[in-house]
Design a protein around this motif. Sequence first.
Motif, PDB file in Angstrom:
ATOM      1  N   GLY A 203       0.820  -1.203   0.000  1.00 14.76           N
ATOM      2  CA  GLY A 203       0.000   0.000   0.000  1.00 14.76           C
ATOM      3  C   GLY A 203       0.857   1.257   0.000  1.00 14.76           C
ATOM      4  N   LEU A 204       1.863   1.288   0.873  1.00 10.70           N
ATOM      5  CA  LEU A 204       2.732   2.465   0.946  1.00 10.70           C
ATOM      6  C   LEU A 204       3.484   2.674  -0.366  1.00 10.70           C
ATOM      7  N   PHE A 263       7.539   8.785   7.641  1.00 11.19           N
ATOM      8  CA  PHE A 263       7.733   8.955   9.078  1.00 11.19           C
ATOM      9  C   PHE A 263       6.990   7.861   9.847  1.00 11.19           C
ATOM     10  N   ILE A 264       5.751   7.607   9.411  1.00  8.36           N
ATOM     11  CA  ILE A 264       4.936   6.627  10.144  1.00  8.36           C
ATOM     12  C   ILE A 264       5.261   5.194   9.713  1.00  8.36           C
ATOM     13  N   GLY A 265       5.385   4.987   8.411  1.00 14.05           N
ATOM     14  CA  GLY A 265       5.550   3.612   7.916  1.00 14.05           C
ATOM     15  C   GLY A 265       6.946   3.303   7.427  1.00 14.05           C
ATOM     16  N   GLY A 266       7.943   4.117   7.830  1.00 16.64           N
ATOM     17  CA  GLY A 266       9.306   3.956   7.325  1.00 16.64           C
ATOM     18  C   GLY A 266       9.832   2.548   7.465  1.00 16.64           C
ATOM     19  N   GLN A 268       8.258  -0.211   7.580  1.00 22.18           N
ATOM     20  CA  GLN A 268       7.613  -1.106   6.610  1.00 22.18           C
ATOM     21  C   GLN A 268       8.179  -0.893   5.209  1.00 22.18           C
ATOM     22  N   ILE A 269       8.344   0.371   4.837  1.00 29.88           N
ATOM     23  CA  ILE A 269       8.845   0.644   3.490  1.00 29.88           C
ATOM     24  C   ILE A 269      10.232   0.048   3.317  1.00 29.88           C
ATOM     25  N   VAL A 270      11.080   0.260   4.327  1.00 27.28           N
ATOM     26  CA  VAL A 270      12.432  -0.292   4.260  1.00 27.28           C
ATOM     27  C   VAL A 270      12.373  -1.804   4.100  1.00 27.28           C
ATOM     28  N   ARG A 271      11.546  -2.430   4.932  1.00 21.57           N
ATOM     29  CA  ARG A 271      11.462  -3.883   4.885  1.00 21.57           C
ATOM     30  C   ARG A 271      10.937  -4.348   3.525  1.00 21.57           C
ATOM     31  N   GLY A 272       9.938  -3.619   3.020  1.00 18.78           N
ATOM     32  CA  GLY A 272       9.368  -3.999   1.731  1.00 18.78           C
ATOM     33  C   GLY A 272      10.400  -3.968   0.620  1.00 18.78           C
ATOM     34  N   ILE A 273      11.188  -2.889   0.582  1.00 21.24           N
ATOM     35  CA  ILE A 273      12.191  -2.771  -0.464  1.00 21.24           C
ATOM     36  C   ILE A 273      13.251  -3.859  -0.312  1.00 21.24           C
ATOM     37  N   MET A 274      13.656  -4.104   0.930  1.00 22.97           N
ATOM     38  CA  MET A 274      14.708  -5.101   1.148  1.00 22.97           C
ATOM     39  C   MET A 274      14.214  -6.509   0.828  1.00 22.97           C
ATOM     40  N   GLU A 275      12.993  -6.809   1.209  1.00 23.94           N
ATOM     41  CA  GLU A 275      12.481  -8.153   0.919  1.00 23.94           C
ATOM     42  C   GLU A 275      12.280  -8.340  -0.574  1.00 23.94           C
ATOM     43  N   GLY A 276      11.791  -7.289  -1.227  1.00 20.67           N
ATOM     44  CA  GLY A 276      11.595  -7.368  -2.671  1.00 20.67           C
ATOM     45  C   GLY A 276      12.893  -7.716  -3.368  1.00 20.67           C
TER      46      GLY A 276
ATOM     47  N   ARG B 133      23.868   2.065  15.931  1.00 21.43           N
ATOM     48  CA  ARG B 133      22.827   2.559  16.824  1.00 21.43           C
ATOM     49  C   ARG B 133      21.729   3.188  15.972  1.00 21.43           C
ATOM     50  N   ALA B 134      20.522   3.123  16.439  1.00 23.89           N
ATOM     51  CA  ALA B 134      19.379   3.715  15.718  1.00 23.89           C
ATOM     52  C   ALA B 134      19.356   3.259  14.272  1.00 23.89           C
ATOM     53  N   GLN B 135      19.601   1.981  14.097  1.00 26.99           N
ATOM     54  CA  GLN B 135      19.718   1.383  12.765  1.00 26.99           C
ATOM     55  C   GLN B 135      18.559   1.740  11.835  1.00 26.99           C
ATOM     56  N   THR B 136      17.338   1.572  12.355  1.00 19.71           N
ATOM     57  CA  THR B 136      16.165   1.809  11.516  1.00 19.71           C
ATOM     58  C   THR B 136      16.137   3.239  11.003  1.00 19.71           C
TER      59      THR B 136
END
Lengths: 280, 337
Positions: A203-204, A263-266, A268-276, B133-136
Amino acid sequence: MARAPQDTPAGLWTYLLLAVSMLFAAFPLYWMFVIATSNDEALAKLPPAIIPGDRFLTNVDEVFSLQDVYFAASLVNSVIVSTVVTASVLFFCSLAGFAFAKLRFKGSNALMLFVVLTLTVPNQLGIVALYIVMGKLGWNGTLLAVIAPGLVTAFGVFYMRQFIVNTVPDELIESARVDGATTMRVYATIVLPAIRPALAVLGLLTFVATWNDFQWPLITLSGTDFPTSMVAISDLASGNYVIYRRVLAGAFIATIPLLLMLFIGGRQIVRGIMEGAVKS
Amino acid sequence: MSSTRAAPAPPSRRPAPERGRRRADDRRLTWRNRLYRFDMRYMPYLMIAPFFLLFLVFGLFPLLFNAVVSLRNYRLDDPTLPYWAGFENFSRLVADEDFWNALYNTFGIFLLSTVPQLLLALLVASLLNRRLRAQTWWRVGVLLPYVTPIVASTMVFSVFFSRDFGMANWVLGLLGIGGADDPIDWRADKMHAWIAIATMVNWKWIGYNALLYLAAMQSIPRDVYEAAAIDGAGQWKQLWRITVPMIQPVVVFTVILSTIGGLQLFTEPMLFDPNAQAATGGPNGEWQTIAQLIYKVGWKDLNLGYAAAMSWALFLIILVVAGVNYLLTNRLSGGRK
């Protein structure tokens, strides 16, 4: 003792270099804000202004009260297009992803291969013919022309299939079947709740991509009074005398929703790109 | 790479139709049976149908139809022309200086953006691959450019690269390049315009690619590094000799992605031009890209047939370049599988 990079605590240099790249990433956004809050003179100064001024609301007000560019309406259009496309992508892609992941039907492997192959076809290259098709449908100049091609994506189908294969246990589906649940019921009561994280990610990503799309809306909505916000910003910037504080005030406003999402879903977005990446 | 295939589905034990219910009469049973059979047999096709229908109508058909249009006279302002043009559009293409100029620009900007982009992404990824630190937050931070609309960031860079009061010239002046007396005119010649546009592209995509690399780096087995360190390989050597070859499939993937993206560059060159609506990419087409030229020919000159020929040609070029890139990257990074 030798350790892999990901186990080695980062040293000062790492933080320093990261800070530099972060500055590089954030500076244009910050500077967009600076110009959006300044007056005309601030842009014609050396050294350049790097502290925000106090004219943000004035500039924003100017953008919204322009006579020839209906900025507020264009923002509303962007919201409509992105929301409809995102909702539709989530629904159709999860449905198709579920079918490909867990249902058995003739030709499913070949059809899935086809979906993956379409990932490599840049739709943009059929743009002239797409314009003609939309013309025949009478959709050029309407939001329908922007929405329709985005309603379901190959990437989304692929992504959902991956996620459902890996996270929804077969046993759960089997037992629901035994209880007499139809396929749609299984989808609604078992699959959908299980794939919430994937829905958030897709969605994001879809919202961001749709919101930021420029070329196709520019073509199909050209000459209309109410384009999407990206086209409206480019309209603000056309003409002989471009008032940048106005353009960038508009641009900044159109960027805020996406910054909020990051800011809110960062995470998730990071994870989505990495998993993709790992699974492609 | 982890496998994308599902384990073969276990032979599904279909629930036996619920016979023997005392109150169920025969007609209801067959109705249920039919419903059940429909659900099992045809429902999957219904579920995947939207993708295929939409792709056919708005994806595949336009692409193929594009080829037909490219063989036609299709002018929006002159419908009286003969229907078929044959290969006229294509032969015109070969002799069209604008086309070759745009192709040259596209490749120039493409090289200036792809190579630094991927190298810098690699560096950022290797930084992010440390225990931080603060990885995310660092990871989210590198995505700021990714969520920023290109339309918006290009406007900022447009101001940044202005000749007289641009920040780029001011910074370069501090370093003793150009300066207030002899400012660089970023829109005056190819090389400077290319650099400016490539900077925008690089800014946008470094973080995204870095995350792709990071994902691959994290799946490298750790003992490989231990072995290398025992052999005395420093960090730099480890990066080039271990990390890069091990993430090679993702490198190939990003090279192909940025090839496809780079050859279709549109928004940046459009809006870098103060006179964006003309779509000429500078007074003499200094930075006009193919995608931009297609837009100009189709919707400014109203010659859709010719524009279709161009986009079909671009499609073939992308295929060839992506193929060559694939082979090159495969070979350069060791060809290990």
